[in-house]
Every structure is written in C-alpha cells, then in structure tokens.
Scaffold this motif. Structure first.
Motif, PDB file in Angstrom:
ATOM      1  N   UNK A  27       0.632  -1.341   0.006  1.00 45.39           N
ATOM      2  CA  UNK A  27      -0.131  -0.561  -0.182  1.00 45.39           C
ATOM      3  C   UNK A  27       0.614   1.348  -0.102  1.00 45.39           C
ATOM      4  N   UNK A  28       2.258   1.297   0.939  1.00 45.14           N
ATOM      5  CA  UNK A  28       3.042   2.297   1.174  1.00 45.14           C
ATOM      6  C   UNK A  28       3.488   2.621  -0.408  1.00 45.14           C
ATOM      7  N   UNK A  33       4.416   7.137  -8.572  1.00 45.50           N
ATOM      8  CA  UNK A  33       4.887   6.892  -9.407  1.00 45.50           C
ATOM      9  C   UNK A  33       6.415   6.406  -9.849  1.00 45.50           C
ATOM     10  N   UNK A  34       7.229   6.571  -9.302  1.00 45.55           N
ATOM     11  CA  UNK A  34       8.623   6.023  -9.398  1.00 45.55           C
ATOM     12  C   UNK A  34       8.863   4.964  -8.466  1.00 45.55           C
ATOM     13  N   UNK A 106       5.778   5.648   4.619  1.00 42.22           N
ATOM     14  CA  UNK A 106       5.836   5.973   3.359  1.00 42.22           C
ATOM     15  C   UNK A 106       7.326   6.643   2.230  1.00 42.22           C
ATOM     16  N   UNK A 107       6.986   7.656   2.693  1.00 43.67           N
ATOM     17  CA  UNK A 107       8.531   8.889   2.551  1.00 43.67           C
ATOM     18  C   UNK A 107       9.302   7.735   2.883  1.00 43.67           C
ATOM     19  N   UNK A 110       9.608   4.907  -0.134  1.00 41.70           N
ATOM     20  CA  UNK A 110      10.088   4.935  -1.531  1.00 41.70           C
ATOM     21  C   UNK A 110      11.804   5.815  -1.196  1.00 41.70           C
ATOM     22  N   UNK A 111      11.814   6.415  -0.371  1.00 41.26           N
ATOM     23  CA  UNK A 111      13.526   6.807  -0.685  1.00 41.26           C
ATOM     24  C   UNK A 111      14.555   6.381  -0.250  1.00 41.26           C
ATOM     25  N   UNK A 112      14.138   4.975   0.069  1.00 42.33           N
ATOM     26  CA  UNK A 112      15.238   3.931   0.875  1.00 42.33           C
ATOM     27  C   UNK A 112      15.548   3.429  -0.328  1.00 42.33           C
ATOM     28  N   UNK A 113      14.135   3.503  -1.105  1.00 43.18           N
ATOM     29  CA  UNK A 113      14.118   2.321  -2.260  1.00 43.18           C
ATOM     30  C   UNK A 113      14.739   3.045  -3.302  1.00 43.18           C
ATOM     31  N   UNK A 114      14.850   3.845  -3.052  1.00 43.47           N
ATOM     32  CA  UNK A 114      14.570   4.892  -4.752  1.00 43.47           C
ATOM     33  C   UNK A 114      17.117   4.740  -4.463  1.00 43.47           C
ATOM     34  N   UNK A 115      17.009   4.787  -3.099  1.00 45.93           N
ATOM     35  CA  UNK A 115      18.477   5.241  -2.942  1.00 45.93           C
ATOM     36  C   UNK A 115      19.589   3.460  -2.742  1.00 45.93           C
ATOM     37  N   UNK A 116      18.403   2.602  -2.814  1.00 43.30           N
ATOM     38  CA  UNK A 116      18.701   1.359  -3.547  1.00 43.30           C
ATOM     39  C   UNK A 116      18.917   0.418  -5.127  1.00 43.30           C
TER      40      UNK A 116
END
Length: 213
Positions: A27-28, A33-34, A106-107, A110-116
């Motif tokens: 859900x997070x 959209x990224x 959630x923010x 997502x920020x950690x996912x983009x970094x990884x």
C-alpha cells in the motif's frame, strides 16, 4: 497478458510472511509513480527486494537467499528492533538498506528504495556504527599486520598496478619505484595469486573496477 512495467520506474518485489505487513508495504508503494511492485515470480526483474522481519538474525539472512540468490540482488529490510545479525554478513547477503519498523513512513520507505535501486545504501546510525567498528577491527587486527589496506591490496602493490596500467615495462617500473625488476615481478605474482587474477591485464581491470586506480 503480463503487466506492463512503466519506463523509468523502480521495480520492487515485496516479501513478508505476515499478510497484514505485506499489504501495508504494498500500500505504501501505490501512490508513488516512481515505484511499481512486481510479483514474487518476477523477482529477478526487481531493482530492489523488500523483506520484512521482526528479528534479523542468521536465519533471516539465510531466508534472503531463498528469495533470490542472484549476486546482484539488492535487499531493503524492514525490521523490528531485534537486530542479532552480523552487519557485514548482511551486506554480503545483498542487504543495502534497513528501516526500523517503528520509524517507518511511506516517504522514508520510497526514499530508501530509490537509493537502493540507484546502487546506494541506507542504514540506521546504530548499524552504521557497528559496521564502522567491524571495519576498524578488521583493519587493525587482520589487514594492518599483513601490510594490506581495506581493499586487500598493499600500498606497493597499488604503486605497481598504477604503473602497469600506464603501460610501463617492468624495467621502467623497477626504476621508478627503486626496486629490482625481480622484486616487481614478485609483487605482481603475489597479488595475482592472492586475488586469483589471470594476468597483468586482469589485475589492472580488477583494480579499475574496484576503484583502486
């Protein structure tokens, strides 16, 4: 028909044995959209794999291998405060980020996912501190007594590699470093044997990929 992956999005696979936790993580991702979830059977397409554990220990790290044993798999762990694993071992398993569950937003997720997905890492300060202590101990107790740096390559080996990468002959390297040509050969042979490198070109390629030269 397979789900269409949008160009430019980060593909994420989510794993949790707890259905409620799994649903919350998915859900997070829904409103950003990224990022886009991919199903477990397409985990090899994921830019990052999320795994949720209450306790992170050796058993949890072994479970990561059952999810994906690919050498390039990058994991983000969402963990309870029970961390009982060796941080270096976690990194060896592909862990590139950790989020404590009680600090989850959630923010931040997502920020950690983009970094990884971009090849970076993100660890809580306590784990960063533990990792730094491990690195310091390894350097002091294991590497320094053997004259090695954190890269596993000694300063004089780096000097020789740098000059080999410039196309210098062994006789030129010997003159530049005030060694005998025999010593230069010994340094190169010892390095290639220890790191299982086939020849000088392979040694230079390894040093470049490792960011040593």
């Amino acid at each position: 028909m397979p789900e269409q992956i949008l160009t430019g999005t980060v593909c994420v696979a989510v794993h949790s044995p707890d259905a409620v936790v799994h649903a919350g993580l998915v859900s997070s991702l829904k409103h950003d959209h990224r990022v886009q979830e991919v199903p477990p059977e397409r985990i090899d397409e994921a830019d990052a794999v999320v795994a949720a554990f209450d306790t992170v220990d050796a058993t949890a790290l072994d479970e990561l291998r059952t999810l994906s044993d690919g050498p390039d798999t990058r994991f983000l762990l969402v963990a309870g405060r029970h961390w009982r694993a060796d941080v270096s071992a976690a990194i060896d398993r592909g862990v590139r980020a950790v989020l404590w569950r009680d600090a989850f937003t959630p923010s931040a997720f997502v920020r950690a996912l983009l970094t990884v997905a971009d090849g970076g890492g993100s660890f809580p300060p306590t784990l960063q501190g533990a990792l730094m202590e491990q690195v310091r101990w390894t350097h002091r107790e294991v590497l320094a007594p053997r004259g090695l740096s954190a890269s596993g390559v000694s300063p004089r080996e780096l000097d020789v590699l740098r000059l080999v990468s410039e196309g210098r002959e062994l006789s030129e390297i010997a003159t530049e470093l005030c060694y005998s040509e025999r010593t230069v050969k010994y340094i190169l042979y010892g390095l290639m044997k220890r790191l299982q490198l086939r020849n000088r070109a392979h040694a230079v390629s390894y040093a470049i990929r490792a960011g040593l030269i």
